[in-house]
Scaffold this motif. Structure first.
Motif, PDB file in Angstrom:
ATOM      1  N   VAL A  83      -4.188 -11.159 -12.512  1.00 39.19           N
ATOM      2  CA  VAL A  83      -4.902 -10.780 -13.726  1.00 39.19           C
ATOM      3  C   VAL A  83      -3.993  -9.866 -14.560  1.00 39.19           C
ATOM      4  CG1 VAL A  83      -6.948  -9.634 -14.669  1.00 39.19           C
ATOM      5  CG2 VAL A  83      -7.114 -10.950 -12.543  1.00 39.19           C
ATOM      6  N   PRO A  84      -3.733 -10.190 -15.823  1.00 40.66           N
ATOM      7  CA  PRO A  84      -2.807  -9.379 -16.641  1.00 40.66           C
ATOM      8  C   PRO A  84      -3.450  -8.094 -17.160  1.00 40.66           C
ATOM      9  CG  PRO A  84      -3.641 -11.224 -17.931  1.00 40.66           C
ATOM     10  CD  PRO A  84      -4.216 -11.386 -16.555  1.00 40.66           C
ATOM     11  N   LEU A  85      -3.588  -7.110 -16.282  1.00 37.93           N
ATOM     12  CA  LEU A  85      -4.156  -5.813 -16.666  1.00 37.93           C
ATOM     13  C   LEU A  85      -3.216  -5.093 -17.619  1.00 37.93           C
ATOM     14  CD1 LEU A  85      -5.444  -4.376 -13.248  1.00 37.93           C
ATOM     15  CD2 LEU A  85      -6.697  -5.744 -14.894  1.00 37.93           C
ATOM     16  N   ARG A  86      -3.792  -4.286 -18.525  1.00 41.93           N
ATOM     17  CA  ARG A  86      -2.961  -3.500 -19.447  1.00 41.93           C
ATOM     18  C   ARG A  86      -2.190  -2.420 -18.708  1.00 41.93           C
ATOM     19  NH1 ARG A  86      -7.329  -3.544 -23.268  1.00 41.93           N
ATOM     20  NH2 ARG A  86      -7.740  -1.347 -22.877  1.00 41.93           N
ATOM     21  N   SER A  87      -2.779  -1.851 -17.668  1.00 43.99           N
ATOM     22  CA  SER A  87      -2.092  -0.832 -16.865  1.00 43.99           C
ATOM     23  C   SER A  87      -2.828  -0.676 -15.539  1.00 43.99           C
ATOM     24  CB  SER A  87      -2.057   0.516 -17.606  1.00 43.99           C
ATOM     25  OG  SER A  87      -3.365   0.974 -17.867  1.00 43.99           O
ATOM     26  N   ALA A  88      -2.177  -0.024 -14.589  1.00 45.16           N
ATOM     27  CA  ALA A  88      -2.800   0.229 -13.285  1.00 45.16           C
ATOM     28  C   ALA A  88      -3.819   1.362 -13.403  1.00 45.16           C
ATOM     29  CB  ALA A  88      -1.728   0.594 -12.264  1.00 45.16           C
ATOM     30  N   VAL A  89      -4.818   1.335 -12.542  1.00 44.86           N
ATOM     31  CA  VAL A  89      -5.854   2.371 -12.545  1.00 44.86           C
ATOM     32  C   VAL A  89      -5.941   2.979 -11.150  1.00 44.86           C
ATOM     33  CG1 VAL A  89      -8.283   2.896 -12.987  1.00 44.86           C
ATOM     34  CG2 VAL A  89      -7.176   1.066 -14.248  1.00 44.86           C
ATOM     35  N   ALA A  90      -6.082   4.285 -11.087  1.00 45.85           N
ATOM     36  CA  ALA A  90      -6.298   4.977  -9.805  1.00 45.85           C
ATOM     37  C   ALA A  90      -7.411   5.993  -9.991  1.00 45.85           C
ATOM     38  CB  ALA A  90      -5.017   5.670  -9.342  1.00 45.85           C
ATOM     39  N   GLY A  91      -8.060   6.351  -8.904  1.00 41.77           N
ATOM     40  CA  GLY A  91      -9.158   7.315  -8.981  1.00 41.77           C
ATOM     41  C   GLY A  91      -9.094   8.323  -7.860  1.00 41.77           C
ATOM     42  N   VAL A  92      -9.605   9.523  -8.119  1.00 40.87           N
ATOM     43  CA  VAL A  92      -9.628  10.585  -7.110  1.00 40.87           C
ATOM     44  C   VAL A  92     -10.870  11.446  -7.336  1.00 40.87           C
ATOM     45  CG1 VAL A  92      -8.288  12.262  -8.464  1.00 40.87           C
ATOM     46  CG2 VAL A  92      -8.208  12.357  -5.962  1.00 40.87           C
TER      47      VAL A  92
END
Length: 350
Positions: free
Chosen positions: A309-318
């Motif tokens: 999937v061509p995501l605009r950017s990576a996502v992370a959560g904390v």
């Protein structure tokens, strides 16, 4: 008194309590509840906004809350019911002293175990032994004894963090637990990832479908039928926390956590016109010790990349935590389940 508002931003202009018609054009949708000088709750999503923008949104919301509280106070001044008289029952100093003598030091020692279940067993054993001995000494105050012994863990964890900066698993306040990533792990899924942070682990799978696989919705927000091409489903089986209990359908907690993780990833997905596929993510929590929803965000981002999937950017959560006593406070990064339970804040950021 407290009050709540919704904050949006359309074409760089802040809007308090935007309408359903304005929300699709807003790059932020933040709901907050607050008192006159403190924020109690924040929930919302945004399209990759800066930290400064987020802080400004909270400031705008706080000003809106203050206006609503002023109205409440004006109404209260006109006809307020008298406050109910209440006086806290004081526990005898002798009982407090004995509880501190028998339990305080042992609980402080027991909580400093790196492994979750070892820590729980050690703390519960100390509590059980202390209660058994103290009930023999104070047979008429069993309720007070149990309450004071239970409070020792609360005070031990908080004072240790505030006084030494050391957490119960040995980390500092800014340390993140060890992270391991495996991808792909499921050969038949379009994309998959196994994300582990400390003792929290999420197995996340992505499936792609055609435009005919969209979810059809009939809601009170929109006239007529609407469709949804991106879904994230979060499952929290009992074994993830070492429990044995029946599984009788999806819980409210699972629905809420799934919605939270879905909103975190929604903002970086490609437009449906550019990537005309229905996307379904399923996150199964295999082990949990704090912030499994944010593990789902991290695993979901990785699995989407694995699926192409061509995501605009990576996502992370904390998950961020807070412990505050008077003017002393400590902000905790990547909180444990114990820190969530005994701390003052569980603020998830993606």
């Amino acid at each position: 008194p407290i009050a709540g508002v919704r904050v949006g931003r359309v074409q760089e202009k802040w809007i308090l309590n935007p309408t359903f018609q304005q929300l699709p054009y807003s790059d932020m949708d933040v709901v907050l509840a607050a008192s006159k000088d403190s924020i109690m709750m924040v929930e919302g999503g945004a399209l990759e906004v800066t930290e400064a923008d987020m802080l400004e949104a909270l400031t705008v919301g706080q000003r809106g809350v203050q206006e609503l509280i002023a109205i409440q106070e004006e109404m209260l001044a006109q006809n307020r019911a008298p406050k109910m008289a209440w006086k806290k029952v004081e526990v005898a100093p002798a009982i407090k002293a004995r509880v501190d003598e028998l339990a305080k030091g042992k609980v402080a020692e027991a909580i400093n175990q790196k492994e979750k279940h070892t820590r729980i067993e050690a703390v519960e054993l100390v509590k059980k032994q202390a209660i058994e001995q103290l009930i023999v000494e104070f047979p008429d105050n069993s309720k007070d004894v149990k309450a004071l012994v239970e409070d020792t863990e609360y005070h031990a964890l908080r004072s240790q963090v505030l006084d030494t900066g050391k957490r119960v698993d040995g980390r500092g306040t800014k340390d993140v637990r060890a992270i391991t990533i495996d991808t792909p792990v499921l050969p038949r899924a379009h994309g998959s990832a196994l994300f582990t942070r400390g003792q929290t682990q999420a197995l996340v799978a992505v499936t792609l479908g055609t435009a005919n696989d969209v979810q059809r919705l009939d809601s009170i927000d929109d006239a007529g039928e609407t469709t949804k091409s991106f879904m994230l489903h979060y499952n929290f089986p009992p074994f993830s926390t070492g429990e044995v209990r029946p599984m009788r359908g999806t819980s409210r907690r699972e629905i809420g956590h799934g919605n939270l993780a879905e909103r975190a990833l929604q903002g970086v997905l490609p437009p449906f016109e550019e990537f005309p596929y229905t996307i379904r993510i399923v996150s199964d929590i295999l082990e949990s010790n704090g912030s499994s929803s944010m593990a789902s965000v991290c695993g979901g981002s990785l699995a989407l990349f694995d699926a192409g999937v061509p995501l605009r950017s990576a996502v992370a959560g904390v998950a961020m935590g807070l412990i505050k006593e008077g003017s002393k406070y400590a902000i905790l990064t990547d909180i444990l389940g114990t820190e969530d339970h005994l701390g003052d804040m569980d603020f998830k950021v993606a």
